[in-house]
Design an enzyme around this catalytic site. Structure first.
Site, PDB file in Angstrom:
ATOM      1  N   ASP A  17       4.649 -22.215   4.472  1.00  0.00           N
ATOM      2  CA  ASP A  17       6.015 -21.635   3.658  1.00  0.00           C
ATOM      3  C   ASP A  17       5.791 -20.419   4.137  1.00  0.00           C
ATOM      4  O   ASP A  17       5.894 -19.231   4.512  1.00  0.00           O
ATOM      5  CB  ASP A  17       5.634 -21.212   2.204  1.00  0.00           C
ATOM      6  CG  ASP A  17       7.016 -20.966   0.942  1.00  0.00           C
ATOM      7  OD1 ASP A  17       7.576 -21.178   1.552  1.00  0.00           O
ATOM      8  OD2 ASP A  17       6.811 -19.903   0.208  1.00  0.00           O
ATOM      9  N   ASP A  19       9.417 -17.922   2.585  1.00  0.00           N
ATOM     10  CA  ASP A  19       9.528 -16.333   1.669  1.00  0.00           C
ATOM     11  C   ASP A  19       8.110 -16.825   1.224  1.00  0.00           C
ATOM     12  O   ASP A  19       7.978 -16.664   0.464  1.00  0.00           O
ATOM     13  CB  ASP A  19      10.245 -17.266   0.438  1.00  0.00           C
ATOM     14  CG  ASP A  19      11.965 -17.937   1.484  1.00  0.00           C
ATOM     15  OD1 ASP A  19      12.237 -16.739   2.351  1.00  0.00           O
ATOM     16  OD2 ASP A  19      12.270 -18.420   1.099  1.00  0.00           O
TER      17      ASP A  19
END
Ligand code: BG6
Ligand code: MG
Length: 229
Positions: A17, A19
């Site tokens: 991922d 963020d």
């Protein structure tokens, strides 16, 4: 113990991922939403901020509206989501190497050195702008972003597509995620889910492994599967 943890796994790809896992842009997303809430005179408590991790822009806005007991027309929602994104893009101009999650780039380089393929699996439509701004786009063999998907985490689409683009079957993919919705998405994709960082609820969401930070992670032990045996 989940079924994945009882069997020996060979990890051929790791999907990150963005963020909150590679870059602390999660804080900039929060700042953008907080500013919008300030504009509107709405509350934006910490627990709502955490609920927005991994969630698309429009769904995030809906969570904020619901938590404030407010309704809005489609047109108003478009305007507010656009305004938040403009705030976010302004904050992105400040992002430099100091916003990288400590150890993230080294971890990715070490995985690459061991022949592991690297993917990005982000709900953000700004993800490639962030990677390019930091000059780390080339660390990823494939990137799936909010521009490629039609369904948000916890739907597995972002990771399933990532595994397909990397040419690796789900059970040989691991996912690093800071969001409850992301851990659920990785599990739904049939991948090894690594709950990364301090977010509450990653364990209860069914993370196969909890990694508080990259300094904790022994990459050889991780790839050998001994961290969860
Ligand atoms: C996710 C973030 O990565 O991307 C969410 O965790 C964000 O907070 C989502 O809402 C969508 O981002 P963007 O940049 O498309 O608004
Ligand atoms: Mg995240």
């Amino acid at each position: 113990m989940t079924k994945k943890m009882t069997t020996k796994v060979t990890i051929e790809a790791v999907i990150f991922d963005l963020d909150g896992v590679v870059v602390y842009t999660d804080e900039y997303h929060s700042r953008g939403w907080r500013r919008l809430c300030d504009d509107q005179g709405w509350r934006f408590p910490e627990e709502v901020s955490d609920q927005l991790r991994g969630v698309s822009r429009m769904e995030s806005l809906q969570i904020i509206l619901d938590s404030n007991g407010v309704s809005a027309t489609g047109e108003e929602k478009e305007e507010m989501a656009h305004r938040k994104n403009e705030y976010y893009k302004t904050y992105l101009q400040e992002v430099d190497e100091s916003a990288l999650v400590p150890g993230a780039v080294d971890c990715i380089r070490e995985l690459r050195r061991r022949g592991v393929l690297i993917g990005l699996g982000s709900a953000s439509k700004n993800a490639l702008t962030v990677l390019r701004g930091l000059g780390i786009e080339e660390l990823f063999d494939q990137a799936v972003t909010g521009l490629d998907i039609t369904r948000s985490k916890p739907d597995p689409q972002v990771f399933t597509l990532g595994g397909q683009r990397l040419g690796v079957s789900p059970e040989r993919c691991a996912v690093f995620e800071d969001a409850v919705s992301g851990v659920e998405a990785a599990n739904a994709a049939g991948m090894i889910s690594v709950g990364f960082g301090p977010t509450q609820g990653l364990d209860q969401a069914g993370a196969d492994l909890l990694v508080p930070d990259y300094a904790w992670l022994d990459i050889d032990a991780f790839l050998a599967g001994t961290l969860w045996s």
